[in-house]
Motif scaffolding. Structure first.
Motif, PDB file in Angstrom:
ATOM      1  N   HIS A 162       0.945  -1.136   0.058  1.00  0.00           N
ATOM      2  CA  HIS A 162       0.052  -0.048   0.000  1.00  0.00           C
ATOM      3  C   HIS A 162       1.012   1.261   0.088  1.00  0.00           C
ATOM      4  N   LEU A 163       1.702   1.451   0.880  1.00  0.00           N
ATOM      5  CA  LEU A 163       2.669   2.569   1.025  1.00  0.00           C
ATOM      6  C   LEU A 163       1.891   3.942   1.343  1.00  0.00           C
ATOM      7  N   ASN A 164       0.671   4.078   1.540  1.00  0.00           N
ATOM      8  CA  ASN A 164       0.069   5.052   1.378  1.00  0.00           C
ATOM      9  C   ASN A 164      -1.504   5.010   2.270  1.00  0.00           C
ATOM     10  N   PRO A 165      -1.781   5.774   3.112  1.00  0.00           N
ATOM     11  CA  PRO A 165      -2.874   5.637   4.156  1.00  0.00           C
ATOM     12  C   PRO A 165      -4.119   5.830   3.280  1.00  0.00           C
TER      13      PRO A 165
ATOM     14  N   PRO B 172       4.401  20.829 -10.042  1.00  0.00           N
ATOM     15  CA  PRO B 172       4.694  22.290  -9.571  1.00  0.00           C
ATOM     16  C   PRO B 172       3.419  22.868  -8.800  1.00  0.00           C
ATOM     17  N   ILE B 173       2.208  22.466  -8.770  1.00  0.00           N
ATOM     18  CA  ILE B 173       1.285  23.256  -8.120  1.00  0.00           C
ATOM     19  C   ILE B 173       1.285  22.794  -6.426  1.00  0.00           C
ATOM     20  N   SER B 174       1.341  21.333  -6.356  1.00  0.00           N
ATOM     21  CA  SER B 174       0.922  20.822  -5.040  1.00  0.00           C
ATOM     22  C   SER B 174       2.282  19.646  -4.695  1.00  0.00           C
ATOM     23  N   GLY B 175       3.308  19.522  -5.573  1.00  0.00           N
ATOM     24  CA  GLY B 175       4.244  18.576  -5.222  1.00  0.00           C
ATOM     25  C   GLY B 175       3.719  17.162  -5.604  1.00  0.00           C
ATOM     26  N   ALA B 176       2.398  16.751  -6.068  1.00  0.00           N
ATOM     27  CA  ALA B 176       1.987  15.690  -6.461  1.00  0.00           C
ATOM     28  C   ALA B 176       2.610  14.447  -5.520  1.00  0.00           C
ATOM     29  N   SER B 177       2.140  14.749  -4.234  1.00  0.00           N
ATOM     30  CA  SER B 177       2.199  13.765  -2.966  1.00  0.00           C
ATOM     31  C   SER B 177       1.339  12.615  -3.304  1.00  0.00           C
ATOM     32  N   MET B 178       0.195  12.864  -3.180  1.00  0.00           N
ATOM     33  CA  MET B 178      -0.973  11.765  -3.407  1.00  0.00           C
ATOM     34  C   MET B 178      -0.798  10.837  -2.181  1.00  0.00           C
ATOM     35  N   ASN B 179      -0.210  11.371  -1.135  1.00  0.00           N
ATOM     36  CA  ASN B 179       0.003  10.322  -0.102  1.00  0.00           C
ATOM     37  C   ASN B 179       0.267  11.022   1.206  1.00  0.00           C
ATOM     38  N   PRO B 180      -0.425  11.020   2.148  1.00  0.00           N
ATOM     39  CA  PRO B 180      -0.498  11.485   3.414  1.00  0.00           C
ATOM     40  C   PRO B 180       0.919  11.212   4.166  1.00  0.00           C
ATOM     41  N   ALA B 181       1.336  10.026   4.072  1.00  0.00           N
ATOM     42  CA  ALA B 181       2.301   9.583   4.826  1.00  0.00           C
ATOM     43  C   ALA B 181       3.807  10.168   4.299  1.00  0.00           C
ATOM     44  N   ARG B 182       3.964  10.226   2.889  1.00  0.00           N
ATOM     45  CA  ARG B 182       4.859  10.906   2.164  1.00  0.00           C
ATOM     46  C   ARG B 182       5.225  12.153   2.518  1.00  0.00           C
ATOM     47  N   THR B 183       4.247  12.950   2.740  1.00  0.00           N
ATOM     48  CA  THR B 183       4.266  14.550   3.162  1.00  0.00           C
ATOM     49  C   THR B 183       4.587  14.592   4.673  1.00  0.00           C
ATOM     50  N   PHE B 184       3.958  13.537   5.686  1.00  0.00           N
ATOM     51  CA  PHE B 184       3.924  13.687   6.917  1.00  0.00           C
ATOM     52  C   PHE B 184       5.224  13.570   7.578  1.00  0.00           C
ATOM     53  N   GLY B 185       5.988  12.574   6.991  1.00  0.00           N
ATOM     54  CA  GLY B 185       7.413  12.331   7.464  1.00  0.00           C
ATOM     55  C   GLY B 185       8.413  13.556   7.523  1.00  0.00           C
ATOM     56  N   PRO B 186       8.605  14.216   6.253  1.00  0.00           N
ATOM     57  CA  PRO B 186       9.461  15.520   6.261  1.00  0.00           C
ATOM     58  C   PRO B 186       8.869  16.516   7.140  1.00  0.00           C
ATOM     59  N   ASP B 187       7.627  16.735   6.920  1.00  0.00           N
ATOM     60  CA  ASP B 187       6.956  17.678   7.921  1.00  0.00           C
ATOM     61  C   ASP B 187       7.332  17.446   9.270  1.00  0.00           C
ATOM     62  N   LEU B 188       7.243  16.438   9.882  1.00  0.00           N
ATOM     63  CA  LEU B 188       7.364  15.952  11.252  1.00  0.00           C
ATOM     64  C   LEU B 188       8.786  16.254  11.364  1.00  0.00           C
TER      65      LEU B 188
ATOM     66  N   TRP C 109      -2.902  19.816   5.767  1.00  0.00           N
ATOM     67  CA  TRP C 109      -4.420  19.684   5.545  1.00  0.00           C
ATOM     68  C   TRP C 109      -4.586  19.336   4.158  1.00  0.00           C
ATOM     69  N   VAL C 110      -4.001  20.062   3.158  1.00  0.00           N
ATOM     70  CA  VAL C 110      -4.166  19.372   1.848  1.00  0.00           C
ATOM     71  C   VAL C 110      -3.855  18.295   1.521  1.00  0.00           C
ATOM     72  N   TYR C 111      -2.731  17.703   2.140  1.00  0.00           N
ATOM     73  CA  TYR C 111      -2.173  16.490   1.911  1.00  0.00           C
ATOM     74  C   TYR C 111      -2.792  15.392   2.736  1.00  0.00           C
ATOM     75  N   ILE C 112      -3.805  15.558   3.484  1.00  0.00           N
ATOM     76  CA  ILE C 112      -4.981  14.646   4.095  1.00  0.00           C
ATOM     77  C   ILE C 112      -5.830  14.514   3.528  1.00  0.00           C
ATOM     78  N   ALA C 113      -6.625  15.799   3.273  1.00  0.00           N
ATOM     79  CA  ALA C 113      -8.082  15.760   2.623  1.00  0.00           C
ATOM     80  C   ALA C 113      -7.914  15.544   1.360  1.00  0.00           C
ATOM     81  N   GLY C 114      -7.085  16.022   0.486  1.00  0.00           N
ATOM     82  CA  GLY C 114      -6.909  15.843  -0.906  1.00  0.00           C
ATOM     83  C   GLY C 114      -6.844  14.332  -1.301  1.00  0.00           C
ATOM     84  N   PRO C 115      -5.878  13.512  -0.810  1.00  0.00           N
ATOM     85  CA  PRO C 115      -5.681  12.178  -1.118  1.00  0.00           C
ATOM     86  C   PRO C 115      -6.599  11.256  -0.650  1.00  0.00           C
ATOM     87  N   ILE C 116      -7.061  11.583   0.562  1.00  0.00           N
ATOM     88  CA  ILE C 116      -8.603  10.967   1.151  1.00  0.00           C
ATOM     89  C   ILE C 116      -9.567  10.891   0.197  1.00  0.00           C
TER      90      ILE C 116
END
Length: 272
Positions: free
Chosen positions: A92-95, A200-216, A225-232
């Motif tokens: 999965h690699l992605n919530p 270029p606009i959002s970083g194309a994360s598509m994955n709350p975990a991928r963004t969470f690690g560096p942010d933490l 919130w964008v990278y939780i709500a958008g992917p879900i």
């Protein structure tokens, strides 16, 4: 002839019950759960190592890594991860993917918290490792809405990109395309292509975990919130589209892709 036909029908019914009606039998084996969790942890670690590492390496070595390389590398890494551990945990690699498989009926809800926790932990460890080794802030490897664009613009982009990603995942987790080279190529290619035009606009994360690690690790959750709500939301829409295209989930192929197939005993209807 009638007795042979009845016996053949009985063998088929037993095979059908084992392979189609009860697709989650293998996943009920609690003795295998730790392997699946370790698999998700390691897989997410390697994904974030490459995804966040591209931006951080680009900051440390400006003339060596361009945007194209930074967004294609995660797609290639996901391709490799699906091939080497897809049958262990489903890769999965992605919530958002874990939630989508559960909504689709291919993954037990009680397993969702464990998967998400180890995905977040793997992402955080990767970001910490990169910061330690490269010596730059992990914020350079995270995702933030682009300058001049609102959080809502980035949210819309993440929703659409994740809708496409989860649609590809659910589609290649069906029938003959279940687990293996077709799914790996399809998912890896989509991640690379989505990054090339959408990052270029959002970083194309598509994955709350991928963004969470560096942010933490960076201590900067600006716009997270964008990278939780958008992917879900994108994942939920993809599940709805999958229902329209293919009907209900819960079949053997989708469940094998979502859960892995450790120690599954396949019954041959001719030998049952």
């Amino acid at each position: 002839m009638a007795e042979e036909s009845q016996a053949a029908r009985g063998r088929f019914d037993r095979w059908f019950e084992a392979e189609v009606i009860q697709p989650m039998t293998d996943f009920q084996d609690g003795k295998q759960e730790w392997r699946r969790l370790v698999s998700e942890f390691l897989g997410t670690f390697f994904l974030v190592l490459v995804a966040a590492g591209g931006g951080m390496m680009g900051e440390a070595f400006p003339d060596t890594i361009d945007r194209g390389a930074a967004v294609v590398a995660p797609g290639l890494m996901v391709l490799a991860i699906i091939l080497f551990m897809g049958k262990v945990s489903g890769a999965h690699l992605n919530p958002a993917v874990t939630l989508a498989f559960s909504l689709r009926g291919d993954f037990p809800w009680r397993r969702v918290p464990g998967y998400i926790i180890v995905q977040l932990a793997g992402a955080a460890l990767a970001a910490w490792f990169l910061t330690l080794v490269i010596g730059v802030s992990s914020s350079f490897g995270s995702n933030y809405p682009a300058d001049g664009y609102s959080d809502w613009s980035a949210f819309t982009m993440e929703t659409v990109l994740t809708f496409g990603l989860v649609s590809v995942i659910l589609g290649t987790a069906s029938g003959a395309q279940n687990i293996g080279i077709i799914g790996a190529i399809g998912v890896g290619s989509y991640i690379a292509l989505a990054g090339l035009w959408g990052s270029p606009i959002s970083g194309a994360s598509m994955n709350p975990a991928r963004t969470f690690g560096p942010d933490l690790v960076a201590g900067d959750f600006t716009g997270y919130w964008v990278y939780i709500a958008g992917p879900i939301l994108g994942a939920v829409i993809a599940v709805g589209a999958a229902f329209v295209l293919r009907g209900y989930g819960g079949g053997r192929a989708g469940s094998d892709a979502a859960q892995g197939v450790l120690h599954t005993e396949v019954q041959n209807p001719d030998k049952a």
